[in-house]
Design an enzyme around this catalytic site. Structure first.
Site, PDB file in Angstrom:
ATOM      1  CG  LEU A  46      19.354 -24.805 -41.428  1.00 42.12           C
ATOM      2  CD1 LEU A  46      17.993 -25.413 -41.753  1.00 42.12           C
ATOM      3  CD2 LEU A  46      19.951 -25.467 -40.203  1.00 42.12           C
ATOM      4  CG  ASP A  47      26.140 -26.838 -42.378  1.00 43.87           C
ATOM      5  OD1 ASP A  47      26.503 -25.693 -42.679  1.00 43.87           O
ATOM      6  OD2 ASP A  47      26.536 -27.445 -41.365  1.00 43.87           O
TER       7      ASP A  47
END
Length: 314
Positions: A46-47
């Site tokens: 996930l960013d």
């Protein structure tokens, strides 16, 4: 002599609720430290600006992380209309700003074009690799590299809110779908540009949202164990899900101890009652609930179960 691994041989899957502004790798390393685990791996980054479900596989569970990479995901996203950025999210530099003059009908029509199976060109700010290096590294150097479009499926796309220049969406997508690219494409389709202002992953495959655990909760349990002078495993280990949960949807077959030993030594075995092709979960015994999970096999050309990802634990 083989080097002894540092840490516990703990196996399972933790559903971490990744905090905002923390990279997936930093989150992984922190969980590995908290559990004092020998091995750990996450199942699709996930960013840093995104929050939500990040399944972290510990120990032998890392062998099955690929199956979670291949499953579908669900996200809640807030799109900011009128501003396009280099990264298609709030972390990037502004590329263009345009007034937002979008009706509810125009938005509904635009959203409908993303539903179902379409093609998508991955973002330059993705972790996909080109010549051995992640695309985002090229992007940070201002280098554009060729990327092939690929099929993606949007199983569900629900409009939750449309107020002014903000759009909230709930979106269920196939593996390899980049939400930032959908939002960037949406902005271009509407003629005003857009970027991801907020992103949260609420589901990976069939994992229950309610089983997610925050980093703060893990830290609190670790501190509680230290204060009570008990092993942290007393509070932490019950949070883990079985390794088999990473293989959800794969049919099961059953073997005896001798066949299991053959599999663990790299040899295919005969197994009745299984499918004629594809992957299978392998258990010692005759029932999923009471049997011992030893890994994932694949039906070979001779109809035998060949080892693919087999555990070394009992």
């Amino acid at each position: 002599m083989a080097k002894k691994r540092k840490g516990r041989a703990i196996n399972g899957v933790l559903l971490l609720d990744k905090p905002y502004d923390m990279s997936s790798n930093n989150a992984l390393q922190r969980v590995k430290h908290i559990y004092f685990a020998q091995k750990a791996g996450h199942t699709g980054a996930l960013d840093p600006l995104a929050t939500g479900m990040l399944p972290i596989c510990l120990g032998e569970g890392t062998k099955f992380s690929q199956f979670l990479l291949d499953t579908d995901k669900t996200y809640q996203v807030t799109a900011k209309l009128g501003v396009r950025t280099t990264t298609s999210d709030a972390d990037g530099e502004v590329v263009s700003e345009k007034p937002v003059d979008v009706s509810a009908e125009q938005l509904a029509t635009a959203l409908d074009s993303f539903r179902g199976t379409t093609q998508q060109i991955p973002s330059m700010y993705s972790a996909l690799k080109y010549q051995g290096q992640p695309l985002y590294k090229y992007a940070r150097e201002g280098i554009e590299v060729p990327r092939e479009s690929r099929d993606i499926t949007v199983f569900r796309l629900d409009l939750l809110r449309f107020e002014g220049d903000e759009v909230d969406l709930d979106i269920h997508v196939s593996k390899g779908t980049y939400i930032r690219t959908i939002i960037d494409d949406l902005g271009e389709l509407l003629g005003c540009g857009a970027h991801v202002a907020n992103l949260r992953r609420s589901a990976v495959g069939n994992y229950p949202t309610e089983r997610m655990v925050t980093m703060a909760a893990l830290e609190a349990l670790l501190a509680k164990a230290e204060a009570e002078e008990v092993a942290p495993s007393v509070y932490l280990d019950p949070l883990l899900l079985p390794m088999t949960t990473a293989c959800d949807g794969i049919p099961a077959v059953f073997v005896d101890d001798m066949s299991a030993n053959f599999l663990r030594h790299g040899n295919p075995v005969q197994c009745s009652g299984g499918p004629s092709e594809g992957l299978v979960q392998v258990f010692i015994g005759d029932d999923v609930d009471t049997g011992e999970f030893i890994g994932v096999g694949e039906i070979d050309d001779d109809g035998l179960v060949a080892p693919k990802r087999i555990t070394v634990v009992g």
